[in-house]
Scaffold this active site. Sequence first.
Site, PDB file in Angstrom:
ATOM      1  N   HIS A 324      35.729 -95.525 -85.218  1.00  0.00           N
ATOM      2  CA  HIS A 324      36.189 -95.592 -83.831  1.00  0.00           C
ATOM      3  C   HIS A 324      36.560 -94.225 -83.273  1.00  0.00           C
ATOM      4  O   HIS A 324      36.516 -94.025 -82.054  1.00  0.00           O
ATOM      5  CB  HIS A 324      37.382 -96.541 -83.718  1.00  0.00           C
ATOM      6  CG  HIS A 324      36.990 -97.981 -83.738  1.00  0.00           C
ATOM      7  ND1 HIS A 324      36.756 -98.671 -84.905  1.00  0.00           N
ATOM      8  CD2 HIS A 324      36.762 -98.870 -82.730  1.00  0.00           C
ATOM      9  CE1 HIS A 324      36.416 -99.912 -84.614  1.00  0.00           C
ATOM     10  NE2 HIS A 324      36.397-100.069 -83.311  1.00  0.00           N
ATOM     11  N   GLY A 325      36.965 -93.308 -84.100  1.00  0.00           N
ATOM     12  CA  GLY A 325      37.318 -92.006 -83.553  1.00  0.00           C
ATOM     13  C   GLY A 325      37.832 -91.054 -84.613  1.00  0.00           C
ATOM     14  O   GLY A 325      38.284 -91.470 -85.682  1.00  0.00           O
TER      15      GLY A 325
END
Length: 485
Positions: A324-325
């Site tokens: 996700h990041g």
Amino acid sequence: MLFNSYAFLVFLPCFLALYWSLRGNARIVLCLAGSYLFYGWWDYRFLGLLVLSTGIDYAVGCGLGRREASASLRRLLLGISLVSNLGILATFKYFNFFVDSFQQMVAPLGWSLDWPTLNLILPAGISFYTFQTLSYSIDVYRKQIPPQRDLLRFATFVCFFPQLVAGPIVRAREFFPQLETDRRFSWQQFESGFGRILQGFFKKLVIADSIGVVADPLFHDPGGYSSLNTAVVVVLYAFQVYGDFSGYSDIAIGTARMLGIELPENFRTPYLATSPANFWHRWHISLSTWLRDYVYIPLGGSRNGDWKTYRNLAITMLLGGLWHGASWNFVIWGAIHATILIAHRIWISWWGPAEERLLDAALMSPDWLRRLAIDAFKSASLFAVVCVTWVFFRSGSFDQAIQILTQIASLDGLSPSTLQNRIPLLKACALVSILMGFEVISQRIRWPQVFYRIPVLRGLYYASLLWSLALWGTFDGKQFIYFQF
């Protein structure tokens, strides 16, 4: 190009008119050209990355499909696909994160490293199309699907615009057969897609963006909020991220359906889940099944005893968080989900799985009411934990996440009089109630079947969505949350 932009409202009708006026390969050429236009509208400079990823995996697939390819050559080709795709992803998304993390890790040892970092813009959708092309190469390597030798069709698979930027992540085995048929126009499918798009816009423009008005200020500056106010906003954020992402998925699925192509479902009422495993069967389904098939099962899945199962779950969820990041907050988000998944497995191993299902009991019978109460308690407990994970997911830093959770735990200011922005807050709560009411009823009633049996009801549904968009929609072109991934 954003779905919620005026450019898309012009692009889609023009594209549909051209698409259904063409046949055969001309239609696929239009799909590819339209997809490049859709992506390039955001930033044409990153089209080269898309073409590069397409070329690598197309060549790898063709190489893997050669009869004379030896086992070592096949492993080499798969390695080229993995290294090149993950290398591009790591450079644009994770390089600075790993450099900064390593420098902070060795700082206590007195080592002062001044390694350079990269000032790069993260290309939209890179995590999604990278996973999609990787799944193709791995499936061809495993001989689960034949290689696609038509470059035109393969490029369309990689960059099909409805799902290019934020999914759902589509498998080649699901997509290619739908390109092979010269599909005829179906009014029922077209109308169903239109309704799904309206539903997606309602979730994004009415629910998610309305909640953003009260949630964004808290996460920008958490100071000055009471315990009750902070808790309410965190709960609302859970519905903001759900409305935003499931709204995008609805628009993507609806747009593809209007083109005669079915994309996989990405959400199934996740906040009604009664266990952590059940939650991941309902939330971001295309990613969770990708991680299951290409990470969890290759690691051994649940086949080699409890401890290795727990290890595999932990690795899979940590990678899911990192996907996700490039932030430790996302790693913590994944770690909490791994912890509750493992804890749930341990609980089952001690007490056994719950076998009673709500849907097996007669509606409103004493047994049904008892099971409903048990399921409601499970869902509420799980939802509370999921809300804690969303704090790490949304906060700008670890310290900010801790500050928000500390504010809630302090119980300082539990009176409704401490609530700020009360009108937007009440509006957001009312919209969430409508959404959840619809989803709770959906557990019993299959809306599409009802709508297609009763045209008047279908018309009223579409009219109410359009009316809600006109009355409450936020048309400021706000980006979808998952664009940053």
